[in-house]
Design a protein around this motif. Sequence first.
Motif, PDB file in Angstrom:
ATOM      1  N   VAL A   3       0.835  -1.201   0.000  1.00  0.00           N
ATOM      2  CA  VAL A   3       0.000   0.000   0.000  1.00  0.00           C
ATOM      3  C   VAL A   3       0.868   1.248   0.000  1.00  0.00           C
ATOM      4  O   VAL A   3       1.803   1.373   0.802  1.00  0.00           O
ATOM      5  N   VAL A   4       0.528   2.139  -0.896  1.00  0.00           N
ATOM      6  CA  VAL A   4       1.186   3.446  -0.957  1.00  0.00           C
ATOM      7  C   VAL A   4       0.119   4.505  -0.724  1.00  0.00           C
ATOM      8  O   VAL A   4      -0.898   4.525  -1.423  1.00  0.00           O
ATOM      9  N   SER A   5       0.364   5.352   0.241  1.00  0.00           N
ATOM     10  CA  SER A   5      -0.604   6.387   0.590  1.00  0.00           C
ATOM     11  C   SER A   5      -0.063   7.748   0.211  1.00  0.00           C
ATOM     12  O   SER A   5       1.081   8.096   0.527  1.00  0.00           O
ATOM     13  N   LEU A  26       3.170   2.131   3.271  1.00  0.00           N
ATOM     14  CA  LEU A  26       2.622   1.807   4.584  1.00  0.00           C
ATOM     15  C   LEU A  26       3.108   0.474   5.137  1.00  0.00           C
ATOM     16  O   LEU A  26       3.189   0.295   6.352  1.00  0.00           O
ATOM     17  N   ASP A  27       3.400  -0.476   4.280  1.00  0.00           N
ATOM     18  CA  ASP A  27       3.743  -1.804   4.797  1.00  0.00           C
ATOM     19  C   ASP A  27       4.993  -2.385   4.161  1.00  0.00           C
ATOM     20  O   ASP A  27       5.198  -3.604   4.186  1.00  0.00           O
ATOM     21  N   PHE A  28       5.829  -1.525   3.607  1.00  0.00           N
ATOM     22  CA  PHE A  28       7.107  -1.998   3.090  1.00  0.00           C
ATOM     23  C   PHE A  28       8.078  -0.827   3.037  1.00  0.00           C
ATOM     24  O   PHE A  28       7.685   0.338   3.109  1.00  0.00           O
ATOM     25  N   THR A  75      10.225   5.083   4.083  1.00  0.00           N
ATOM     26  CA  THR A  75       8.780   5.018   3.951  1.00  0.00           C
ATOM     27  C   THR A  75       8.155   6.342   3.560  1.00  0.00           C
ATOM     28  O   THR A  75       6.932   6.440   3.433  1.00  0.00           O
ATOM     29  N   LEU A  76       8.948   7.363   3.340  1.00  0.00           N
ATOM     30  CA  LEU A  76       8.382   8.673   3.061  1.00  0.00           C
ATOM     31  C   LEU A  76       9.187   9.447   2.026  1.00  0.00           C
ATOM     32  O   LEU A  76      10.406   9.568   2.123  1.00  0.00           O
ATOM     33  N   SER A  77       8.473   9.952   1.037  1.00  0.00           N
ATOM     34  CA  SER A  77       9.054  10.897   0.093  1.00  0.00           C
ATOM     35  C   SER A  77       8.087  12.069  -0.029  1.00  0.00           C
ATOM     36  O   SER A  77       6.871  11.878   0.042  1.00  0.00           O
ATOM     37  N   ARG A  97       8.849   1.507  -4.796  1.00  0.00           N
ATOM     38  CA  ARG A  97       9.335   0.172  -5.127  1.00  0.00           C
ATOM     39  C   ARG A  97      10.280  -0.286  -4.039  1.00  0.00           C
ATOM     40  O   ARG A  97      11.048   0.502  -3.490  1.00  0.00           O
ATOM     41  N   ARG A  98      10.232  -1.607  -3.793  1.00  0.00           N
ATOM     42  CA  ARG A  98      11.015  -2.141  -2.678  1.00  0.00           C
ATOM     43  C   ARG A  98      12.505  -2.147  -2.934  1.00  0.00           C
ATOM     44  O   ARG A  98      13.298  -1.814  -2.107  1.00  0.00           O
ATOM     45  N   GLY A  99      12.913  -2.596  -4.096  1.00  0.00           N
ATOM     46  CA  GLY A  99      14.341  -2.748  -4.307  1.00  0.00           C
ATOM     47  C   GLY A  99      14.650  -2.827  -5.771  1.00  0.00           C
ATOM     48  O   GLY A  99      13.779  -2.660  -6.618  1.00  0.00           O
TER      49      GLY A  99
END
Lengths: 118, 113
Positions: A3-5, A26-28, A75-77, A97-99
Motif C-alpha cells: 500500500v502506498v498512501s 505503509l507496509d514496506f 517510507t516517506l518521500s 518500489r522495494r528494491g
Amino acid sequence: GAVVSQHPSRVICKSGTSVKIECRSLDFQATTMFWYRQFPKQSLMLMATSNEGSKATYEQGVEKDKFLINHASLTLSTLTVTSAHPEDSSFYICSARRGVSRGNTEAFFGQGTRLTVV
Amino acid sequence: AQSVSQHNHHVILSEAASLELGCNYSYGGTVNLFWYVQYPGQHLQLLLKYFSGDPLVKGIKGFEAEFIKSKFSFNLRKPSVQWSDTAEYFCAVNNYGNNRLAFGKGNQVVVIP
C-alpha cells in the motif's frame, strides 16, 4: 499487494505559494520512489526518481528548484511545488518500489493528488 | 532515450469481443515489463508483469501478455472482454537494474454492454 498512501488527495492553493505532497509506503520499505505528473487524457510523465538518502534524479525538462523532492526515510518521500503557478495545476502521482533486484521491481502507486493553483 | 509506444489510444468494443493492445519500447537492453490498469476514479493497479522466463505472462482478470524480444513488444490480450474492463491501460518499461520506470501514453478502452 503493498500500500502506498499519498496525501493530500486534493489541494487548492494561491499562485505564488508552495505546496507539499507526501507519499508513504505503509507496509514496506521503499528504496525507490517515483514522482509522475498526469495531464488530462494523457499518460504519466515521469518527473523524477528518488532514492532513499540521496538526491533525486530529475527527468529532462523538469525544474529541480521548482519541484523539490525529499526521500528522507524508507517510507516517506515528499514533493514540494514551490512558488506554484496555474500551469502547475495537474494530477501528481507517486509510486514506490522495494528494491532493484529482479524479484522486487514492481512499483505500487498512490491514489494521486489533484493540485489546483488559483 | 528509452520510450514506450502504445497505439490506438481509444478502443471501443462490445462485450465478449477480443482485445489486444500493442506496446513497443525502444530500449535495447534487458527490460522489465508491466501493464497497469486505471479504472475510472481509481489509482493505478498492476495487471501483470514480466521479469524473465516464459514470455507468455498471465495476469489478473483473464489478461495475458506476450513478450517478443525480437520485436521489442509486450502486447496485452484478453479473449473475451466484459463491461467492467472499461478502463485505461498503460504499458510500462524499465531497464534491468535501472530505477527509471517509463510509461506509454495509455489506451482508453470502452466496452459496450
